[in-house]
Design a protein around this motif. Structure first.
Motif, short mmCIF file in Angstrom:
data_model
loop_
_atom_site.label_atom_id
_atom_site.label_comp_id
_atom_site.label_asym_id
_atom_site.label_seq_id
_atom_site.Cartn_x
_atom_site.Cartn_y
_atom_site.Cartn_z
N PRO A 451 5.51 -132.76 -21.98
CA PRO A 451 4.06 -132.30 -21.12
C PRO A 451 3.48 -131.39 -22.11
N LYS A 452 3.95 -130.88 -23.01
CA LYS A 452 3.12 -129.77 -23.87
C LYS A 452 2.29 -130.60 -24.81
N LEU A 453 2.20 -131.93 -24.81
CA LEU A 453 1.10 -132.67 -25.50
C LEU A 453 -0.12 -132.58 -24.79
N LYS A 454 -0.21 -132.53 -23.35
CA LYS A 454 -1.55 -132.34 -22.76
C LYS A 454 -2.50 -131.63 -23.46
N GLY A 455 -3.80 -132.10 -23.51
CA GLY A 455 -4.67 -131.49 -23.94
C GLY A 455 -4.82 -131.43 -25.33
N CYS A 456 -3.85 -131.81 -26.22
CA CYS A 456 -3.96 -132.02 -27.64
C CYS A 456 -4.81 -132.82 -28.35
N GLU A 457 -5.14 -132.69 -29.60
CA GLU A 457 -6.32 -133.54 -30.09
C GLU A 457 -5.67 -134.28 -31.18
N ALA A 458 -6.02 -135.79 -31.20
CA ALA A 458 -5.20 -136.86 -32.01
C ALA A 458 -6.31 -137.85 -32.71
N HIS A 459 -5.87 -138.13 -33.93
CA HIS A 459 -6.73 -139.21 -34.63
C HIS A 459 -6.10 -140.29 -35.38
N THR A 460 -6.69 -141.45 -35.31
CA THR A 460 -5.63 -142.40 -36.04
C THR A 460 -6.66 -143.07 -37.23
N SER A 461 -6.08 -143.53 -38.34
CA SER A 461 -6.97 -144.25 -39.17
C SER A 461 -7.23 -145.54 -39.10
N VAL A 462 -6.56 -146.18 -38.00
CA VAL A 462 -7.24 -147.31 -37.70
C VAL A 462 -7.34 -147.71 -36.03
N LEU A 463 -8.16 -148.60 -35.68
CA LEU A 463 -8.12 -148.97 -34.04
C LEU A 463 -6.77 -149.22 -33.78
N LEU A 464 -6.49 -149.03 -32.40
CA LEU A 464 -5.07 -148.90 -31.88
C LEU A 464 -5.06 -150.23 -30.82
N SER A 465 -3.81 -150.77 -30.76
CA SER A 465 -3.81 -151.63 -29.49
C SER A 465 -3.98 -150.96 -28.13
N SER A 466 -4.23 -151.67 -27.15
CA SER A 466 -4.46 -151.05 -25.80
C SER A 466 -3.35 -150.34 -25.30
N VAL A 467 -2.20 -150.87 -25.67
CA VAL A 467 -0.98 -150.28 -25.20
C VAL A 467 -0.70 -148.85 -25.86
N ASP A 468 -1.13 -148.55 -26.97
CA ASP A 468 -0.79 -147.22 -27.51
C ASP A 468 -2.08 -146.28 -26.99
N GLU A 469 -3.19 -146.61 -26.89
CA GLU A 469 -4.40 -146.14 -26.39
C GLU A 469 -3.89 -145.49 -24.74
N GLN A 470 -3.31 -146.57 -24.17
CA GLN A 470 -3.07 -146.09 -22.81
C GLN A 470 -1.99 -145.02 -22.65
N ILE A 471 -1.09 -145.13 -23.65
CA ILE A 471 -0.04 -143.76 -23.82
C ILE A 471 -0.46 -142.83 -23.95
N PHE A 472 -1.40 -142.62 -24.84
CA PHE A 472 -2.12 -141.34 -25.50
C PHE A 472 -2.79 -140.79 -24.29
N LYS A 473 -3.56 -141.75 -23.59
CA LYS A 473 -4.33 -141.38 -22.41
C LYS A 473 -3.30 -140.86 -21.27
N LYS A 474 -2.22 -141.25 -20.93
CA LYS A 474 -1.13 -140.86 -20.00
C LYS A 474 -0.64 -139.59 -20.38
N LEU A 475 -0.33 -139.38 -21.74
CA LEU A 475 0.01 -137.87 -22.02
C LEU A 475 -0.84 -136.86 -22.09
N GLY A 476 -2.13 -137.30 -21.76
CA GLY A 476 -3.30 -136.28 -21.75
C GLY A 476 -3.78 -135.87 -23.26
N ILE A 477 -3.49 -136.68 -24.25
CA ILE A 477 -4.09 -136.56 -25.36
C ILE A 477 -5.42 -136.93 -25.73
N ASN A 478 -6.26 -136.23 -26.15
CA ASN A 478 -7.53 -136.55 -26.59
C ASN A 478 -7.57 -137.43 -27.92
N LEU A 479 -7.84 -138.58 -27.93
CA LEU A 479 -7.72 -139.55 -29.09
C LEU A 479 -8.92 -139.98 -29.48
N THR A 480 -9.06 -140.05 -30.88
CA THR A 480 -10.28 -140.77 -31.59
C THR A 480 -9.50 -141.66 -32.71
#
Length: 494
Positions: A451-480
Motif C-alpha cells: 500500500p505504501k507504493l500508492k502515488g509513487c512515480e515509476a519509469h521503464t526503459s521499454v514498453l511493457l506488457s498489458s499485464v505489468d501495466e495493469q499491476i502498476f495501475k492497481k498498485l496506484g503507481i504513476n507509470l511512464t
C-alpha cells in the motif's frame, strides 16, 4: 508526496455551495456534472490530497435531495464508442455507473438517450434498460443546433424531446464521457419545466479548469494536457471580466457556447440568471488548495506523463488521439522537461549499466529504487521486489521468493502455456510472494509494504506488457515508459 489539497474542506464547502445554488432557483436545480463522478484519478494526481471519489462523497452529503439521470448519445451506442480507461463500450458503462451509484445509496431516476434517430443499437439498448426496470427517454437531434436558438427553444425543438420525469430538487446529469449531450439535456428540461410552471435552474460542476487560479497555473495546464484529444484550451472568461472586472478562467467550449446558452435562458425565462460561463459553475476546488507548491509539482509531473503516454501510443499504433505538439507546448509553458522526472534518468542509466531493460521507482521519501532484467524476473517484477524490500527495511540480498519456487512457474509458462518469455511478470511474482508468505515472515512483511507504493512515480526503459501495466495501475503507481520495444520484431503482443 506532499499533501496540497484539503479534501475535508472541499467536501463541506462544495456541498454547501450546491445547496445555496438550489435555493437560488426555488423548486429544482439541474446540475451538469462534467468529468468523472468517481474514479477521478486525474484530479487526485494533480491535487494531492483529493480523493478519487471526492465528488461522489460530496454528492452523498446531498443524497436525500438528489437523483441522477445518466445521459448517453445514441450515436455513441451505434458506433460502439469505447471508454479508454475501462475498455468497455459507453452503453455498458451506463450500466456500470448505475450499479456504482445504487451501491452507495444514490437514486438513479432514469437514462436519457440523446441524438436519437432510430439507431438499431440504441433501440436494442432501450429494450435492455426496460428489461432491467430502468426508465429511459429520448432526446432528438435538432436541426440548426446550437445556432438557431428560436427554433431550438420551441415546440418544434426542445418541445419534441421526451420530458424526463424527476422527483427530487437536485437532478444530477452525468454521462460516460464527453460529447454525450449533458448540457442540451439540462436546457431541454428547463424548457419543459417552465411550460409546466416549475421554477428550475441550471448549474455546471466542472473540476477543471479551476476558475480562481491563474490561467497558466500548472494545475490548469495539466487539464489541457489531459484533454489534448479534445482540443480544449483554457481562456480568460471575457464575459466575467466585462461584467465584474474580475479575471477568471474557463475553457473555450463553454465560452464559445455561452451567448447561445444565454439566449436560450432569455427565451425560456425572459432573462438570464447568469452574466458569464463562470457564473454557471459551482466548483470550489480552488478554495481548497492548501499547498500551492505541492500542486504545481504534481501537475508538472502529470504533463510529463501525458507526453510520454502520447509517444507510447504512437509507437504502439502509429498514431495518438493526443496532440504531441500541444503537449510539448504545455511542457514549455509549465517550464518542465523530461529530465524533471527523476525516474526517467534513473531507468535509462540502469539500462545502460546492465545492457537490458530496466525500471526505476521513486519512493515516498524521494529514494530511487531500480530493477533490472534477469533470467528469473522481468525488470518491473525485480523493481517491485526491490522497492518493498527498501520500504520494509529488508536485506537486499535476502531471497523473498526462492529460485526453486520460481522454476515450476517458468516451466508452466514455457512448456504448458506456450510462452516464449520465461521471466516472471509482476502479477506472477506477487502470487509467488504470497505463497511464500505462508511460511516466510519476511515475505509476509514485504507484502504488507504494497500500500505504501500508492502515488509513487515509476519509469521503464521499454514498453511493457498489458499485464505489468495493469499491476502498476492497481498498485496506484504513476507509470511512464520509453516509447520503444525490447525486441525489434514487427509484431508485438501486448
Amino acid at each position: 508526496m506532499k499533501i496540497g489539497f484539503d479534501n475535508d474542506k472541499y467536501l463541506s464547502m462544495q456541498s454547501e455551495h450546491i445547496r445555496d445554488r438550489i435555493a437560488t432557483f426555488g423548486d429544482k436545480l439541474y446540475l451538469e456534472f462534467g468529468g468523472k463522478l468517481f474514479d477521478d484519478y486525474h484530479a487526485s494526481r494533480v491535487l494531492p490530497g483529493f480523493e478519487p471519489d471526492s465528488k461522489l462523497q460530496m454528492l452523498l452529503q446531498l443524497k436525500d435531495q438528489a437523483e441522477i439521470v445518466v445521459v448517453i448519445s445514441a450515436e455513441d451506442i451505434e458506433s460502439n464508442k469505447i471508454r479508454g480507461d475501462y475498455g468497455i463500450t459507453y452503453d455498458m458503462d451506463v450500466l456500470r455507473l448505475i450499479d456504482a451509484f445504487r451501491s452507495v445509496g444514490l437514486f438513479v431516476g432514469s437514462v436519457c438517450l440523446t441524438k436519437f434517430a432510430d439507431q438499431p443499437a440504441a433501440e436494442s439498448f432501450e429494450k435492455r434498460l426496460a428489461e432491467l426496470n430502468i426508465k429511459s427517454y429520448r432526446h432528438y437531434k435538432i436541426p440548426g443546433y446550437p445556432g438557431n436558438v428560436e427554433y431550438i427553444v420551441s415546440d418544434d425543438g426542445y418541445g419534441k424531446n421526451d420530458y424526463i420525469e424527476t422527483e427530487r430538487p437536485l437532478v444530477v446529469i452525468t454521462a460516460p464521457g464527453p460529447g454525450s449531450g449533458k448540457m442540451a439535456t439540462c436546457l431541454s428540461q428547463l424548457y419543459h419545466e417552465h411550460k409546466r410552471g416549475v421554477k428550475a435552474g441550471y448549474a455546471k460542476f466542472e473540476t477543471f479548469p479551476i476558475w480562481n487560479i491563474p490561467l497558466k497555473h500548472p494545475v490548469n495546464l495539466a487539464y489541457e494536457a489531459a484533454t489534448a484529444d479534445l482540443n480544449d484550451v483554457n481562456m480568460i472568461d471575457s464575459f466575467h471580466l466585462e461584467a465584474y472586472g474580475e479575471t477568471t478562467v474557463n475553457y473555450n467550449r463553454d465560452i464559445e457556447i455561452f451567448p447561445v446558452v444565454n439566449a436560450m435562458f432569455e427565451l425560456i425565462y425572459g432573462e438570464s440568471p447568469y452574466k458569464s460561463p463562470t457564473d454557471m459553475g459551482v466548483n470550489m476546488a480552488g478554495n481548497c488548495i492548501c499547498d500551492d507548491e505541492a500542486c504545481c509539482e504534481a501537475s508538472q509531473q502529470e504533463i510529463i506523463r501525458r507526453y510520454f503516454k502520447c509517444l507510447c501510443d504512437k509507437r504502439r499504433t502509429g498514431e495518438s488521439k493526443d496532440d504531441q505538439f500541444k503537449l510539448e507546448s504545455l511542457m514549455r509553458q509549465a517550464k518542465v522537461t523530461i529530465s524533471d522526472r527523476k525516474v526517467v534518468g534513473a531507468a535509462l542509466d540502469a539500462e545502460e549499466e546492465t545492457g537490458g531493460p530496466a525500471a526505476a521507482l521513486e519512493l515516498p521519501d524521494g529514494t530511487i529504487v531500480t530493477g533490472r532484467t534477469s533470467d528469473l524476473l522481468g525488470s518491473s517484477a525485480a523493481l517491485l521486489l526491490n522497492a518493498i524490500k527498501v520500504l520494509g527495511d529488508i536485506d537486499h540480498n535476502l531471497k523473498l521468493v526462492s529460485p526453486v519456487a520460481i522454476e515450476p512457474i517458468q516451466t508452466l509458462k514455457i512448456d504448458y502455456l506456450g510462452s516464449r518469455n520465461p521471466r516472471l511478470h509482476m502479477d506472477e511474482i506477487l502470487i509467488a510472494l504470497s505463497a511464500s508468505a505462508a511460511t516466510n515472515d519476511m515475505a509476509r512483511k514485504a507484502l504488507e509494504q504494497l500500500p505504501k507504493l500508492k502515488g509513487c512515480e515509476a519509469h521503464t526503459s521499454v514498453l511493457l506488457s498489458s499485464v505489468d501495466e495493469q499491476i502498476f495501475k492497481k498498485l496506484g503507481i504513476n507509470l511512464t515508459c520509453e516509447p520503444k520495444y525490447e525486441e525489434k520484431s514487427m509484431y508485438h503482443k501486448h
